[in-house]
Design a protein around this motif. Structure first.
Motif, PDB file in Angstrom:
ATOM      1  N   THR A  33       0.844  -1.198   0.000  1.00  0.00           N
ATOM      2  CA  THR A  33       0.000   0.000   0.000  1.00  0.00           C
ATOM      3  C   THR A  33       0.876   1.244   0.000  1.00  0.00           C
ATOM      4  N   LEU A  34       1.959   1.198   0.780  1.00  0.00           N
ATOM      5  CA  LEU A  34       2.875   2.336   0.843  1.00  0.00           C
ATOM      6  C   LEU A  34       3.810   2.363  -0.362  1.00  0.00           C
ATOM      7  N   MET A  35       4.332   1.210  -0.753  1.00  0.00           N
ATOM      8  CA  MET A  35       5.343   1.166  -1.818  1.00  0.00           C
ATOM      9  C   MET A  35       4.806   1.649  -3.157  1.00  0.00           C
ATOM     10  N   TYR A  36       3.516   1.363  -3.446  1.00  0.00           N
ATOM     11  CA  TYR A  36       2.936   1.771  -4.710  1.00  0.00           C
ATOM     12  C   TYR A  36       2.359   3.186  -4.668  1.00  0.00           C
ATOM     13  N   ILE A  84      10.958   4.741   4.491  1.00  0.00           N
ATOM     14  CA  ILE A  84      10.580   3.341   4.289  1.00  0.00           C
ATOM     15  C   ILE A  84      10.207   3.103   2.832  1.00  0.00           C
ATOM     16  N   TRP A  85       9.494   4.055   2.208  1.00  0.00           N
ATOM     17  CA  TRP A  85       9.110   3.959   0.796  1.00  0.00           C
ATOM     18  C   TRP A  85      10.331   3.809  -0.098  1.00  0.00           C
ATOM     19  N   LYS A  86      11.378   4.579   0.194  1.00  0.00           N
ATOM     20  CA  LYS A  86      12.616   4.481  -0.594  1.00  0.00           C
ATOM     21  C   LYS A  86      13.288   3.126  -0.389  1.00  0.00           C
ATOM     22  N   ASP A  87      13.305   2.650   0.860  1.00  0.00           N
ATOM     23  CA  ASP A  87      13.898   1.331   1.140  1.00  0.00           C
ATOM     24  C   ASP A  87      13.147   0.233   0.399  1.00  0.00           C
ATOM     25  N   TYR A  88      11.814   0.304   0.431  1.00  0.00           N
ATOM     26  CA  TYR A  88      11.006  -0.707  -0.260  1.00  0.00           C
ATOM     27  C   TYR A  88      11.337  -0.746  -1.752  1.00  0.00           C
ATOM     28  N   ASN A  89      11.370   0.418  -2.378  1.00  0.00           N
ATOM     29  CA  ASN A  89      11.601   0.468  -3.817  1.00  0.00           C
ATOM     30  C   ASN A  89      13.022   0.068  -4.187  1.00  0.00           C
ATOM     31  N   PRO A 117      12.593  -8.406  -8.653  1.00  0.00           N
ATOM     32  CA  PRO A 117      11.588  -7.603  -9.364  1.00  0.00           C
ATOM     33  C   PRO A 117      10.331  -8.372  -9.753  1.00  0.00           C
ATOM     34  N   ASP A 118      10.423  -9.685  -9.850  1.00  0.00           N
ATOM     35  CA  ASP A 118       9.276 -10.474 -10.294  1.00  0.00           C
ATOM     36  C   ASP A 118       8.531 -11.134  -9.140  1.00  0.00           C
ATOM     37  N   HIS A 119       8.860 -10.777  -7.911  1.00  0.00           N
ATOM     38  CA  HIS A 119       8.223 -11.388  -6.746  1.00  0.00           C
ATOM     39  C   HIS A 119       7.767 -10.312  -5.762  1.00  0.00           C
TER      40      HIS A 119
END
Length: 268
Positions: A187-190, A204-209, A216-218
């Motif tokens: 929810t946050l990452m997208y 956290i958003w930057k860490d997730y991305n 990338p495919d999981h």
């Protein structure tokens, strides 16, 4: 010549060549130092610019996708409204004799459709939806993270791993801890970059991305994500439950560069 002596002689020749090469390089050091330093700075600058361009293009792509999905939603609403009107029309043979509907009554189906506020969707749809561009937080659920554990599947877990644990306890851990952690992460990452104003969430958003590039495919979470959600480090009991979910092919554990990843691999 003795092979041992020949080997020693060859090593000495190699050493002499390396020393000569070092001296040649050292003699021209003052002439190339500035050029090499400038080249290094130019490379860093170019890397920063490429990263900025990549972030801009990604943000622009998400904005365009968001506009496109909003247009598609409006088109679907209109299609549903037309279908509704087609269904209502034939049911009343005396429609012409009855009083005309008020504008408010005619617009009711469209209004209802406009008020729809889904809380569960697919990740791909969410990433393109208006919710990803809104700063106001919203609890989302995703069809991508649905899993069931039957009694028969639970019985396949080895006794040494399962212990006295009940199926209900494992299911509760899966739904309340693991799946919830996946949902909160994505929810946050997208979210669009512009929709994140909280500095803690932005970090956290930057860490997730950044981590997503590793798989990338999981879809995945890390051990740190689970600890952050629960507010404490994983204990032995929680880790045993994660191993059971591995055994049931819901999660896959991967360790890379000191980070423990849990990949979602469940197939419905």
């Amino acid at each position: 010549m003795n092979p041992a002596l020949e080997n020693i002689f060859q090593k000495q020749l190699d050493t002499i060549q390396r020393i000569e090469l070092f001296l040649d390089i050292y003699k021209c050091k003052e002439f190339v130092t500035c050029d090499l330093r400038e080249l290094k700075e130019d490379a860093c600058t170019a890397a920063d610019k490429l990263r900025c361009i990549k972030e801009y293009l990604e943000t622009d792509r998400k904005d365009v996708c968001s506009q496109f999905i909003e247009i598609m939603r409006k088109m679907r609403r209109n299609e549903q409204l037309m279908l509704h009107l087609l269904e209502v029309g034939p049911q009343n043979e005396h429609a012409k004799e009855q009083p005309a509907q008020t504008s408010a009554t005619k617009q009711l189906p469209l209004k209802e459709l406009q008020n729809e506020n889904p809380s569960k969707m697919h990740l791909q749809d969410y990433s393109k939806s208006p919710f990803a561009a809104r700063s106001k937080p919203k609890d989302m659920q995703f069809y991508d993270f649905e899993a069931t554990i039957t009694e028969k599947q639970f019985e396949t877990i080895p006794k040494y791993l399962k212990g006295r644990m009940q199926l209900s306890e494992l299911v509760q851990f899966l739904e309340k801890e693991v799946i919830k952690c996946f949902e909160e992460k994505y929810t946050l990452m997208y979210k669009h970059r512009k929709a994140i104003s909280n500095q803690h969430d932005l970090t956290i958003w930057k860490d997730y991305n950044n981590l997503q590039a590793n798989f990338p495919d999981h879809n995945f979470i890390t051990q740190e994500d689970l600890s952050r959600k629960s507010g404490k480090a994983l204990d032995k009991k929680s880790y045993a439950k994660l191993q059971m979910l591995r055994h049931l092919h819901i999660l896959q554990e991967v360790r890379s560069e000191g980070v423990v990843y849990f990949l979602w691999i469940y197939n419905k």
